[in-house]
Design an enzyme around this catalytic site. Structure first.
Site, short mmCIF file in Angstrom:
data_model
loop_
_atom_site.label_atom_id
_atom_site.label_comp_id
_atom_site.label_asym_id
_atom_site.label_seq_id
_atom_site.Cartn_x
_atom_site.Cartn_y
_atom_site.Cartn_z
CG HIS A 1 -1.69 -1.04 1.64
ND1 HIS A 1 -1.21 -2.17 2.23
CD2 HIS A 1 -3.03 -1.21 1.53
CE1 HIS A 1 -2.21 -3.00 2.46
NE2 HIS A 1 -3.33 -2.45 2.05
CG ASP B 1 1.90 -0.95 3.32
OD1 ASP B 1 1.13 -0.57 4.20
OD2 ASP B 1 1.63 -1.79 2.44
CD GLU C 1 -7.90 -8.48 -0.38
OE1 GLU C 1 -6.95 -7.93 -0.99
OE2 GLU C 1 -7.82 -8.79 0.82
CD GLU D 1 -6.90 -11.89 3.51
OE1 GLU D 1 -6.58 -10.81 2.98
OE2 GLU D 1 -6.96 -12.05 4.74
CG ASP E 1 -4.29 -11.07 -0.55
OD1 ASP E 1 -3.48 -11.05 -1.51
OD2 ASP E 1 -4.68 -10.03 0.02
CG ASP F 1 -8.58 -10.56 8.43
OD1 ASP F 1 -8.26 -11.66 7.95
OD2 ASP F 1 -8.37 -9.48 7.87
CG ASP G 1 -4.54 -11.22 7.89
OD1 ASP G 1 -5.40 -11.77 7.19
OD2 ASP G 1 -4.43 -9.98 7.97
CG ASP H 1 -2.99 -9.86 3.36
OD1 ASP H 1 -2.37 -9.44 4.36
OD2 ASP H 1 -4.00 -9.29 2.91
C1 XLS Z 1 -7.22 -6.53 4.94
C2 XLS Z 1 -6.91 -6.76 3.54
C3 XLS Z 1 -5.84 -5.86 2.94
C4 XLS Z 1 -5.82 -5.93 1.45
C5 XLS Z 1 -5.07 -4.84 0.78
O1 XLS Z 1 -7.88 -7.31 5.59
O2 XLS Z 1 -6.57 -8.12 3.39
O3 XLS Z 1 -4.60 -6.15 3.48
O4 XLS Z 1 -5.31 -7.17 0.99
O5 XLS Z 1 -5.54 -3.60 1.11
CA CA Z 2 -7.01 -10.46 6.08
CA CA Z 3 -5.80 -9.25 1.70
#
Ligand code: XLS
Ligand code: CA
Ligand code: CA
Length: 443
Positions: A101, A104, A232, A268, A296, A307, A309, A339
């Site tokens: 992003h 980032d 997404e 994702e 993702d 979430d 991740d 991700d």
């Molecule tokens: C957040 C999202 C984000 C997107 C990109 O939950 O996964 O990271 O992939 O903005």
């Molecule tokens: Ca996520």
């Molecule tokens: Ca993502």
């Protein structure tokens, strides 16, 4: 240039019997699986936000992950150090791609103009590092959710001034993605949704969001960006309800607003489970509509339900995912973007490597298993056979739209009642385990 991971060498493939935790057990980038190398099939990317920017902060506790590149107080100097650490990491782990992003990579300035300058400066350095290392940009995106101005959304904000700032951010980020040769551009609308319908005009907000996407497409065309546009889905978090809820919702939205030919979907795994689906469901639905663009790659924790991740380590999930990906002949120009973040208790720099090694190995093994299943054709044959009654007779007429309820009634009255035919789910589940062992034994 300072070395940020001095105790870690380039991670090599050493095979499953190696006792070196900093080696790949299954991912051998140049090994061929079918007609492509593993690297060509998998197209791994590193997420800048988690791997370089992650601090371990959560709603109940402060930073736990102390990174040496963050030990610089001046924001632009810190951004430069983070960039050097990033490219050292990408090269040592052997990922061909990364994703980021705008915020980032470079800090937000006091004004929009200053933010633009910061981003351009750091991205020029990134371009040089890309050239030196061969690492490429899978996708760029704009962070339209962290700054307080976006608390009520970006393109769905009731204030057009906020919409305008978001537009300016996307404009700049499209230019930067083009400069860096980015192969895709992602829209994830974390705050494009609502907390309460008492204060929300859903229809107007969705129309504004669609107009925003059309403007982005127009500008991309104007500057010559030919990369793939991706949307997404995510059902919630941070917002209570997000408009891009899941693949089915996104397909409806893209069709309604005449965007279906210009967008694909970035799926994702953790967002799939948040929406009450599994990873394979979202991939298969998007792929069936010709809309699976990129992935993702991560996983959630079903006991927590938010979430999280986490890095993907569930082999069954990844076999299912690779099955869908192989069936559509790959993801390019998309890829598999991790991700995913290490747990806030995984405080060593080496943990970043263990985590990515685990994810890459899991997908490499899954690729082999899915490829073996596909090559043998057992699963495909089962599905083909299950629907073969639609290949001729009344089935073909239904499929081609050449019949009517009147004709079907005549047919049903004249024929015996349909007999149950087993769907054989358990038999098929056993085949997955059989191929898993077959592939493992061949290693
Ligand atoms: C957040 C999202 C984000 C997107 C990109 O939950 O996964 O990271 O992939 O903005
Ligand atoms: Ca996520
Ligand atoms: Ca993502």
């Amino acid at each position: 240039m300072k070395e940020y991971f001095p105790n870690i060498d380039i991670v090599n493939y050493e095979g499953y019997a190696s006792s070196n935790p900093l080696s790949f057990k299954f991912y051998n980038s140049s090994e061929k699986v079918g007609d492509k190398t593993m690297a060509e099939h998998l197209r791994f990317a590193i997420s800048y936000w988690h791997t370089l920017c992650g601090t371990g902060l959560d709603p109940f506790g402060n930073q736990t992950l102390m990174r040496p590149w963050n030990d610089v107080s001046e924001p632009m100097a810190a951004a430069e150090e983070k960039l050097f650490a990033a490219f050292e990491f990408f090269q040592k782990i052997g990922a061909e791609y990364y994703c980021f992003h705008d915020r980032d990579m470079a800090p937000e300035g006091k004004t929009l103009a200053e933010s633009h300058d910061n981003l351009e400066k750091i991205c020029k350095m990134a371009l040089q590092l890309q050239k030196d290392s061969g690492v490429k940009l899978l996708w760029g995106t704009a962070n339209l959710f962290s700054h307080p101005r976006y608390m009520c959304g970006a393109a769905t904000n009731p204030d057009p001034k906020v919409f305008a700032v978001a537009g300016a951010q996307v404009k700049k980020m499209l230019e930067v993605t083009l400069m860096l040769g980015g192969e895709n551009y992602v829209f994830w609308g974390g705050r494009e949704g609502y907390e309460s319908l008492l204060n929300t005009d859903m229809k107007r907000e969705q129309e504004h969001f669609a107009n925003f996407l059309h403007m982005a497409l127009d500008y991309a065309k104007e500057i010559g960006f030919t990369g793939q546009f991706l949307i997404e889905p995510k059902p919630k978090e941070p917002t209570k309800h997000q408009y891009d809820y899941d693949v089915a919702t996104v397909i409806g939205f893209l069709k309604t607003y005449d965007l279906i030919d210009q967008f694909k979907i970035n799926i994702e795994a953790n967002h799939a489970t948040l929406a009450g689906h599994n990873f394979q469901h979202e991939l298969a639905l998007a792929s069936a509509h010709g809309l699976l663009g990129s992935v993702d790659a991560n996983r959630g924790d079903l006991l927590l339900g938010w979430d999280t991740d986490q890095f993907p380590t569930d082999i069954y999930d990844c076999v299912a995912a690779m099955g869908v990906i192989l069936n559509q002949d790959g993801l390019a120009p998309g890829g598999l973007n991790f991700d995913a973040k290490v747990r806030r208790t995984s405080t060593d720099l080496a943990d970043l490597f263990y985590a990515h090694i685990g994810g890459m190995d899991c997908f490499a093994l899954a690729l082999k298993v899915a490829h073996a299943i596909k090559t043998d054709g057992v699963m495909d044959a089962h599905i083909k056979n299950r629907y073969s009654r639609y290949d001729s007779g009344v089935g073909a007429k239904i499929e081609n739209g050449n019949t009517s309820l009147v004709e079907l009634e005549r047919f049903a009255l004249a024929n015996d009642a349909p007999k149950p035919v087993s769907a054989q789910q358990e038999k098929l589940e056993n085949i997955i385990n059989q191929y898993l062992v077959k592939v493992i034994k061949s290693l």
